[in-house]
Write an enzyme that holds these catalytic residues in place. Structure first.
Site, mmCIF file in Angstrom:
data_model
loop_
_atom_site.group_PDB
_atom_site.id
_atom_site.type_symbol
_atom_site.label_atom_id
_atom_site.label_comp_id
_atom_site.label_asym_id
_atom_site.label_seq_id
_atom_site.Cartn_x
_atom_site.Cartn_y
_atom_site.Cartn_z
ATOM 1 N N SER A 1 0.836 -1.191 -0.129
ATOM 2 C CA SER A 1 0.018 0.141 -0.026
ATOM 3 C C SER A 1 0.763 1.142 0.127
ATOM 4 C CB SER A 1 -0.740 0.046 1.425
ATOM 5 O OG SER A 1 -1.481 1.194 1.519
ATOM 6 N N TYR B 1 -1.799 -1.189 10.634
ATOM 7 C CA TYR B 1 -1.799 -1.427 9.118
ATOM 8 C C TYR B 1 -0.642 -0.759 8.416
ATOM 9 C CZ TYR B 1 -3.959 -1.449 4.459
ATOM 10 O OH TYR B 1 -3.622 -1.683 2.902
HETATM 11 N N1 LIG Z 1 -9.228 -1.337 -0.169
HETATM 12 C C1 LIG Z 1 -8.127 -0.607 -0.424
HETATM 13 O O1 LIG Z 1 -8.351 0.652 -0.362
HETATM 14 C C2 LIG Z 1 -6.722 -0.886 -0.427
HETATM 15 C C3 LIG Z 1 -5.658 -0.008 -0.708
HETATM 16 C C4 LIG Z 1 -4.346 -0.335 -0.508
HETATM 17 C C5 LIG Z 1 -3.830 -1.569 -0.385
HETATM 18 N N2 LIG Z 1 -4.802 -2.461 -0.205
HETATM 19 C C6 LIG Z 1 -4.639 -3.874 -0.448
HETATM 20 O O2 LIG Z 1 -5.079 -4.584 -1.244
HETATM 21 C C7 LIG Z 1 -5.217 -6.192 -0.733
HETATM 22 C C8 LIG Z 1 -6.536 -6.719 -0.903
HETATM 23 O O3 LIG Z 1 -7.696 -6.011 -0.164
HETATM 24 P P1 LIG Z 1 -9.115 -5.720 -0.522
HETATM 25 O O4 LIG Z 1 -9.040 -4.169 -0.606
HETATM 26 O O5 LIG Z 1 -9.527 -6.450 -1.836
HETATM 27 O O6 LIG Z 1 -9.837 -6.249 0.581
HETATM 28 P P2 LIG Z 1 -10.893 -7.443 0.806
HETATM 29 O O7 LIG Z 1 -12.045 -7.410 -0.189
HETATM 30 O O8 LIG Z 1 -11.144 -7.510 2.163
HETATM 31 O O9 LIG Z 1 -10.020 -8.436 0.444
HETATM 32 C C9 LIG Z 1 -8.872 -9.190 1.273
HETATM 33 C C10 LIG Z 1 -8.748 -10.593 0.954
HETATM 34 O O10 LIG Z 1 -7.752 -11.304 1.883
HETATM 35 C C11 LIG Z 1 -8.128 -12.323 2.326
HETATM 36 N N3 LIG Z 1 -7.733 -12.690 3.495
HETATM 37 C C12 LIG Z 1 -7.843 -11.880 4.761
HETATM 38 N N4 LIG Z 1 -7.068 -12.638 5.875
HETATM 39 C C13 LIG Z 1 -6.657 -13.772 5.356
HETATM 40 C C14 LIG Z 1 -5.937 -14.854 5.970
HETATM 41 N N5 LIG Z 1 -5.533 -14.934 7.330
HETATM 42 N N6 LIG Z 1 -5.592 -15.931 4.819
HETATM 43 C C15 LIG Z 1 -6.079 -15.748 3.520
HETATM 44 N N7 LIG Z 1 -6.601 -14.962 3.131
HETATM 45 C C16 LIG Z 1 -7.008 -13.824 3.962
HETATM 46 C C17 LIG Z 1 -9.633 -12.233 2.274
HETATM 47 O O11 LIG Z 1 -10.461 -13.608 1.984
HETATM 48 P P3 LIG Z 1 -10.924 -14.572 3.252
HETATM 49 O O12 LIG Z 1 -11.829 -13.587 4.165
HETATM 50 O O13 LIG Z 1 -11.923 -15.463 2.419
HETATM 51 O O14 LIG Z 1 -9.888 -15.222 3.883
HETATM 52 C C18 LIG Z 1 -9.969 -11.545 0.810
HETATM 53 O O15 LIG Z 1 -10.158 -12.305 -0.345
HETATM 54 C C19 LIG Z 1 -4.836 -6.023 0.799
HETATM 55 O O16 LIG Z 1 -3.486 -6.486 0.921
HETATM 56 C C20 LIG Z 1 -4.813 -4.480 1.000
HETATM 57 O O17 LIG Z 1 -4.338 -4.164 2.095
HETATM 58 C C21 LIG Z 1 -6.201 -2.053 -0.534
#
Ligand SMILES: NC(=O)c1ccc[n+]([C@@H]2O[C@H](COP(=O)([O-])OP(=O)(O)OC[C@H]3O[C@@H](n4cnc5c(N)ncnc54)[C@H](OP(=O)(O)O)[C@@H]3O)[C@@H](O)[C@H]2O)c1
Length: 268
Positions: free
Chosen positions: A141, A154
């Protein structure tokens, strides 16, 4: 690098960015291994990948467990004969002031998923990726480079991830393996906010928080990440102009603090 018939492992593929990344790889003919804890959601994403023209298998487990990550790597190798690309994308967030948090467990949980989760997956997949001179990608991020209020744990976990990947890249120099770090800003359409830890350690749940004007669509973010992997770029910042923020931290840190605090207040 073309993705046609390449073996690609995506963690956190059951929703949000991971699901869209998986479908984008599939549309380019990749063979996917999808990993997360929620198996039914993974199965639905796998179905969409097959409809988009790729192959897909699913493996349910937690990135926090090294044994699950080893089994994940084994499943990808057994199905497709190896691994060309790992996308360590699984993540969880928080939304709370540090001085209001009731316990420190959520800080350990953030490190376990965002940092150790990526370390576990890289450790398990690296021998197979080396054999194919492939690519390790992790979704960090922009918060891995700058401070953001309400996100202490985070931000710390993403700083740890950034340091790990930057150092690993140097160690792997000459092996044919490249390390691509993806640094998105705010993304629309994911579960990250509703699933974030609140001050009591429980999930924040659905709120009425507004999204930043700067927020990016999952499709645009996914396309930028695939392009960076194809070109084996070191780092991709999405949107591009946010590359200025780490510079601002160096030359005018108070100004950066004001800008970021103002943004967080606007988002409620
Ligand atoms: N959304 C934003 O604004 C943003 C900005 C910058 C970076 N990011 C990064 O993008 C990435 C994806 O996030 P997202 O925004 O798409 O959020 P999201 O929709 O909540 O997706 C998160 C994913 O991680 C999985 N996960 C969580 N804990 C886990 C565990 N212990 N083992 C295996 N899988 C796990 C969840 O699946 P399960 O619950 O099925 O395990 C889900 O598939 C993250 O690394 C986040 O930090 C997001």
């Amino acid at each position: 690098m073309s993705f046609e018939n390449k073996s690609v492992v995506v963690t956190g593929a059951s929703s949000g960015l991971g699901a869209v990344l998986a479908e984008s790889f599939a549309a380019r003919g990749a063979s996917l291994t999808l990993f997360a804890r929620r198996q039914p959601d993974l199965e639905a994403v796998a179905e969409r990948c097959r409809a988009a023209g790729g192959k897909a298998i699913v493996f349910a487990g937690s990135v926090s467990e090294l044994d699950d990550c080893r089994k994940l790597a084994g499943a990808a190798e057994a199905e497709y004969g190896g691994i060309d690309v790992l996308v360590a994308n699984a993540g969880v967030s928080m939304w709370a002031r540090f001085d209001e948090t009731e316990d420190t467990q959520l800080f350990r949980d953030l490190i376990d998923v965002n940092y150790m989760g990526a370390v576990n997956c890289v450790h398990a997949c690296l021998p197979a990726i080396k054999a194919r001179k492939g690519v390790i990608t992790a979704v960090g991020s922009i918060q891995g480079k700058i401070p953001v209020p309400l996100h202490t744990g985070y931000v710390a976990s993403k700083h740890a991830l950034q340091g790990f990947l930057d150092t690993l890249r140097g160690e792997l120099d000459g092996t044919g393996v490249d390390v691509v770090t993806a640094l998105p800003h705010w993304l629309r359409g994911t579960r990250l906010r509703s699933n974030a830890f609140a001050k009591d350690g429980e999930r924040v749940g659905e709120g009425r928080r507004g999204h930043s004007k700067e927020s990016v669509s999952l499709e645009a973010c996914s396309e930028a990440i695939l392009r960076a992997i194809e070109r084996r770029d070191r780092e991709v910042v999405i949107p591009w102009k946010l590359r200025l923020l780490p510079w601002l931290k160096l030359i005018a840190p108070r100004m950066l603090d004001r800008i970021v605090s103002g943004e967080m207040k606007r988002q409620g």
